[in-house]
Scaffold this active site. Structure first.
Site, PDB file in Angstrom:
ATOM      1  N   SER A  20     -14.725 -39.832  25.086  1.00 41.31           N
ATOM      2  CA  SER A  20     -15.797 -39.454  26.018  1.00 41.31           C
ATOM      3  C   SER A  20     -15.667 -37.968  26.329  1.00 41.31           C
ATOM      4  O   SER A  20     -15.011 -37.238  25.587  1.00 41.31           O
ATOM      5  CB  SER A  20     -15.708 -40.312  27.277  1.00 41.31           C
ATOM      6  OG  SER A  20     -16.848 -40.136  28.083  1.00 41.31           O
ATOM      7  N   ASN A  21     -16.265 -37.515  27.409  1.00 42.17           N
ATOM      8  CA  ASN A  21     -16.129 -36.114  27.812  1.00 42.17           C
ATOM      9  C   ASN A  21     -16.134 -36.030  29.334  1.00 42.17           C
ATOM     10  O   ASN A  21     -16.224 -37.047  30.009  1.00 42.17           O
ATOM     11  CB  ASN A  21     -17.245 -35.267  27.176  1.00 42.17           C
ATOM     12  CG  ASN A  21     -18.616 -35.789  27.557  1.00 42.17           C
ATOM     13  OD1 ASN A  21     -18.958 -35.868  28.724  1.00 42.17           O
ATOM     14  ND2 ASN A  21     -19.392 -36.204  26.554  1.00 42.17           N
TER      15      ASN A  21
END
Ligand code: C5P
Length: 416
Positions: A223-224
């Site tokens: 993810s980020n």
């Protein structure tokens, strides 16, 4: 506790659309009256001039001094006082919006038949401003046929009912529908009532927000750092301007903004499909989501054991949502994208604007006060015509308003 509504964060300064507007806050006698003090304070901090009117029974729960303390303005209670005989007309005329919170069953009954037996009821008859009624009562009282019928009458008279919400009621009464909406939600409804002339009114807007998650195995993901704040602020601001908003959100801890439809998704693929489902009659698509650019090619079906740690994970590109939904968008749909660049920002952003068919791209500068996981943002707005506008460091709520101003200038009026 849920995080506050976008645009109503504690400590928020004067803000569109509340700033400089007159809000008449009517408080009637229910236990939720203590929350009206918070509501008066939040509206005042957002720049509104708040005139509080208390009914006689409200004063059994909260006092004038509390409201005067948070609004800095005198509080009104009596209709027939020497020197104040015309208060009901003066206050009714000055109001840009009237909000009754909490509204008891008795007040709703009186307002539904147009009584003017106290100052607040008389103001409702004398004002031509939008009126919001925020019911608060025991669930049995709320579900009684008389209250239901009064609520319908109030709607027919053009008053807007906000709530009630479902949740814990007064002490010992358990939980149910009847609880007053939370002050930060009411603040948003007041904001929407104050936004009268926007071209967003009656339009459908689709906003994506937050990160996506791409599974490595059933417990791990790629993810980020996107928090979703920028997209949530945009969705909330578009709704306040009168739009009908679908917010498609990747995983975030943010509370759903008032009034709009929130669709929770996890992966880029789900986000793409959800955009396709809601885009058909949208006037605007804002792709504020930080879509993961790649995902593990083969997510493991069961948890990868530590002693089987893979040396590498093969990745593949996720679908490009802007590109792959281009054919689903109606003609004339305005498209706003975001770009987070660490180098050659403007040149890269401009390339994306063209290759992804956007009308406007918001170039995010990363840094300690800007980009992911921050309350503030420093952005440059680049449009199709080659214009670039660098905005100063602003809260994400203010950045959202500036972006919407730019979109609005590109929107035709509904009847054009
Ligand atoms: O190429 P980049 O990811 O920087 O492009 C950013 C813009 O494209 C953003 O508006 C983002 O939401 C959108 N995007 C997309 N699908 C992807 C990746 C990004 O629509 N797979």
């Amino acid at each position: 506790m849920a995080s506050p509504q976008p645009g109503a964060a504690p400590g928020a300064g004067p803000r569109r659309p509340w700033t400089g507007k007159h809000v008449l806050l009517g408080v009637t006698g229910g236990i939720a009256a203590y929350k009206a003090v918070q509501l008066a304070r939040d509206l005042t901090r957002l720049g509104a001039e708040v005139d509080v009117v208390l009914t006689r029974s409200a004063r059994a729960f909260v006092g004038e001094v509390s409201f005067e303390g948070v609004t800095g303005r005198p509080v009104h209670a009596e209709i027939l006082e020497p020197g104040h005989a015309l208060d009901h007309i003066r206050l009714a005329r000055a109001a840009d919006v009237v909000c009754v919170a909490p509204a008891t069953a008795d007040f709703m009954a009186r307002a539904s038949i147009g009584r003017s037996d106290d100052l607040l009821a008389a103001i409702l008859l004398a004002t031509r401003a939008p009126v919001l009624i925020c019911p608060a009562m025991n669930d049995l009282m709320w579900s009684h046929a008389a209250t239901r019928s009064n609520a319908e009458k109030l709607s027919r008279l053009g008053y807007q009912l906000v709530g009630p919400a479902e949740g814990p009621l007064a002490y010992g009464e358990g939980s149910g529908p009847g609880r007053m909406e939370e002050p930060d939600v009411i603040v948003q409804h007041v904001g929407r009532a104050l936004e009268d002339e926007s071209r967003f009114r009656g339009r459908r807007v689709v906003v994506t927000a937050g990160p996506t998650r791409e599974a490595v195995d059933p417990v791990r993901f790629l993810s980020n750092r996107s928090s979703g704040r920028m997209g949530f602020a945009l969705a909330a601001a578009a709704w306040r301007r009168g739009a009908d908003v679908d917010l498609i959100a990747g995983p975030t801890v943010l509370a759903p903004p008032a009034g709009l439809r929130v669709h929770r998704v996890e992966t880029a693929e789900q986000m793409k499909r959800t955009v396709q489902r809601h885009i058909a009659d949208a006037a605007v698509l804002v792709m504020a989501a930080a879509v993961a650019d790649f995902r593990p090619r083969d997510a493991a079906a069961s948890k990868i054991k530590k002693d089987a740690t893979p040396e590498s994970i093969a990745l593949e590109a996720v679908p490009d949502i802007l590109k792959e939904t281009a054919g689903d968008r109606p003609s004339g749909c305005l498209v706003v994208g975001f770009a987070l660049e660490t180098e050659d920002g403007e040149a890269n952003a401009r390339r994306k604007l063209e290759s992804k068919g956007m009308d406007l791209i918001v170039l995010n500068k990363t840094g300690p006060e800007s980009g992911f996981e921050t309350e503030t943002n420093r952005v440059v707005l680049l449009d199709r015509e080659g214009k670039a506008e660098a905005l100063p460091l602003l809260s994400k709520d203010e950045v959202a308003e500036r972006i919407l101003d730019r979109i609005e200038r590109r929107m035709p009026f509904l009847d054009e």
